[in-house]
Design a protein around this motif. Structure first.
Motif, PDB file in Angstrom:
ATOM      1  N   ILE A 122      -4.987   4.472  14.952  1.00 38.80           N
ATOM      2  CA  ILE A 122      -5.159   5.438  13.875  1.00 38.80           C
ATOM      3  C   ILE A 122      -6.427   5.069  13.116  1.00 38.80           C
ATOM      4  CG2 ILE A 122      -4.092   6.482  11.842  1.00 38.80           C
ATOM      5  CD1 ILE A 122      -1.393   5.542  12.922  1.00 38.80           C
ATOM      6  N   ASP A 123      -7.385   5.966  13.134  1.00 37.34           N
ATOM      7  CA  ASP A 123      -8.657   5.739  12.457  1.00 37.34           C
ATOM      8  C   ASP A 123      -8.614   6.404  11.088  1.00 37.34           C
ATOM      9  OD1 ASP A 123     -11.255   5.016  11.931  1.00 37.34           O
ATOM     10  OD2 ASP A 123     -12.122   6.744  12.971  1.00 37.34           O
ATOM     11  N   THR A 124      -8.817   5.609  10.011  1.00 36.63           N
ATOM     12  CA  THR A 124      -8.701   6.138   8.653  1.00 36.63           C
ATOM     13  C   THR A 124      -9.974   5.872   7.863  1.00 36.63           C
ATOM     14  OG1 THR A 124      -7.707   4.064   7.875  1.00 36.63           O
ATOM     15  CG2 THR A 124      -6.202   5.800   8.624  1.00 36.63           C
TER      16      THR A 124
ATOM     17  N   ILE B  21     -12.428  -1.288  -0.974  1.00 37.35           N
ATOM     18  CA  ILE B  21     -12.843  -1.817   0.320  1.00 37.35           C
ATOM     19  C   ILE B  21     -11.656  -1.976   1.271  1.00 37.35           C
ATOM     20  CG2 ILE B  21     -14.853  -2.992  -0.658  1.00 37.35           C
ATOM     21  CD1 ILE B  21     -13.238  -5.596  -0.572  1.00 37.35           C
ATOM     22  N   ALA B  22     -10.454  -1.939   0.727  1.00 31.63           N
ATOM     23  CA  ALA B  22      -9.275  -2.085   1.573  1.00 31.63           C
ATOM     24  C   ALA B  22      -9.052  -0.798   2.370  1.00 31.63           C
ATOM     25  CB  ALA B  22      -8.049  -2.392   0.731  1.00 31.63           C
ATOM     26  N   ASN B  23      -8.628  -0.991   3.588  1.00 29.36           N
ATOM     27  CA  ASN B  23      -8.331   0.160   4.439  1.00 29.36           C
ATOM     28  C   ASN B  23      -7.061  -0.168   5.243  1.00 29.36           C
ATOM     29  OD1 ASN B  23      -8.283   2.376   6.098  1.00 29.36           O
ATOM     30  ND2 ASN B  23     -10.413   2.232   6.751  1.00 29.36           N
TER      31      ASN B  23
ATOM     32  N   ARG C 281       0.835  -1.206   0.000  1.00 26.61           N
ATOM     33  CA  ARG C 281       0.000   0.000   0.000  1.00 26.61           C
ATOM     34  C   ARG C 281       0.869   1.255   0.000  1.00 26.61           C
ATOM     35  NH1 ARG C 281      -5.287  -0.500  -1.560  1.00 26.61           N
ATOM     36  NH2 ARG C 281      -5.924  -2.624  -1.058  1.00 26.61           N
ATOM     37  N   LEU C 282       1.964   1.204   0.763  1.00 25.37           N
ATOM     38  CA  LEU C 282       2.849   2.360   0.819  1.00 25.37           C
ATOM     39  C   LEU C 282       3.507   2.626  -0.527  1.00 25.37           C
ATOM     40  CD1 LEU C 282       4.596   1.969   4.304  1.00 25.37           C
ATOM     41  CD2 LEU C 282       2.869   3.645   3.634  1.00 25.37           C
TER      42      LEU C 282
END
Length: 261
Positions: A120-122, A129-131, A26-27
Motif C-alpha cells: 500500500i503506497d501512501t 514526516i511519519a508515514n 496512528r489508528l
C-alpha cells in the motif's frame, strides 16, 4: 454467511492487518480525526484512493493511497473460475463476498487482500514526516467502514469496477453455457420455433379452401328436420292401434315447415 457478516469480517481483517504492522497509535489519532468530521471528501477508484483531510492549517491536506491493481490476465483467470461455479457467480452478482473467494485468487497466483504494508503506497501533503500520518490513518479508518458497507470494494482497489466485474462475469457465464449447448447431440438441442405466418397473407387467404375439402363425405340425415321432433316424441300414449300416428302427421309437418320456415 449473510452479507453483513461478510462485510464485518473484511472490515475487521483490515483493522487487524493495520494493527499487526504497529499502527495502533496512528489508528487512534485517525479514528479521532474521522469521528470529528475532518475527512472532507474521499474518492475510491481502481487501485487508488484520494481524499481531503482538514488539519491544523487552513488548507486541507491531500491524501493519496494506492493499492497494486491486478493485470487483465489475472482477472480473466479469476472470473473464468468464478463463472464456472453457479453459487459463486450468484453471490458476486448479489453483491456478496463468497467465503472461499481468496482461494480462487491464490490459485491464480495472487493474494486478494494485501499481505504486507509495503503493498500500500501512501502519501500526504502535511508536514508530518511519519508515514502513515494521522490524516492517512483517518482514511484507513474510513476505508474500514466502506468495507462494512460494500465488501466488493476490495475488487475495485485491485483494479476491477463493479460494472466491469458484473459485465465480464455475465459474458463468461453466457459463453460457458453456449459451449455446453454446442456439445449436446443434435436430438437434444432445443427445436427452433417456426416463424409465424405473415398476417396479410393469412387475411388474404382466410376464406379460401384447399383440395382437402373435396375429401369430406356428407352424411345424410335419415330424419327430415321438420319431423325430427315428431320422431323423437313418438306417438301419444293413448293413441289407438289403428293408423300410424307419425305417418299421418309427417305430411302435415313437412307442409308447415315449407310454408313458414
Amino acid at each position: 454467511m449473510n452479507p453483513a457478516t461478510q462485510s464485518s469480517n473484511w472490515s475487521e481483517r483490515w483493522t487487524n492487518f493495520l494493527l499487526a504492522h504497529g499502527l495502533e497509535n496512528r489508528l487512534q489519532h485517525g479514528l479521532h480525526y474521522a469521528q470529528q468530521g475532518h475527512v472532507l471528501d474521499i474518492d475510491i477508484s481502481k487501485g487508488h484512493i484520494s481524499a481531503r483531510v482538514q488539519g491544523s492549517r487552513a488548507k486541507p491536506y491531500r491524501v493519496e493511497i494506492r493499492v497494486k491493481a491486478f493485470p487483465c490476465e489475472i482477472w480473466d483467470t479469476v472470473l473464468t473460475t468464478i463463472a464456472s461455479q453457479a453459487a459463486l457467480s450468484a453471490a458476486i452478482i448479489n453483491g456478496e463476498m463468497p467465503e472461499n473467494i481468496e482461494n480462487i485468487f491464490q490459485e491464480a497466483g495472487v493474494a486478494l487482500f494485501p499481505q504486507v504494508l509495503k503493498e500500500i503506497d501512501t502519501a500526504c501533503t502535511c508536514p508530518d514526516i511519519a508515514n502513515p500520518c494521522k490524516h492517512i490513518a483517518a482514511i484507513f479508518y474510513i476505508l474500514g467502514q466502506e468495507f462494512t458497507k460494500d465488501p466488493l470494494i476490495i475488487f475495485l482497489l485491485r483494479g476491477k469496477t463493479r460494472d466491469s466485474l458484473l459485465t465480464d462475469l455475465m459474458n463468461k457465464r453466457n459463453a460457458l453455457q453456449q459451449d455446453v449447448i454446442s456439445q449436446l447431440p443434435n436430438n437434444l438441442l432445443p427445436a427452433e420455433s417456426p416463424a409465424p405466418p405473415d398476417l396479410a397473407e393469412v387475411i388474404r387467404n382466410f376464406w379460401q379452401t384447399d383440395n382437402k375439402l373435396t375429401e369430406l363425405v356428407p352424411v345424410a340425415n335419415a330424419t327430415p328436420d321438420a319431423c325430427r321432433l315428431l320422431h323423437q316424441l313418438g306417438k301419444p300414449p293413448d293413441w289407438p292401434d289403428g293408423p300410424d300416428f307419425i305417418e299421418m302427421l309427417e305430411p302435415l309437418y313437412t307442409h308447415v315447415s315449407k310454408k313458414f320456415l
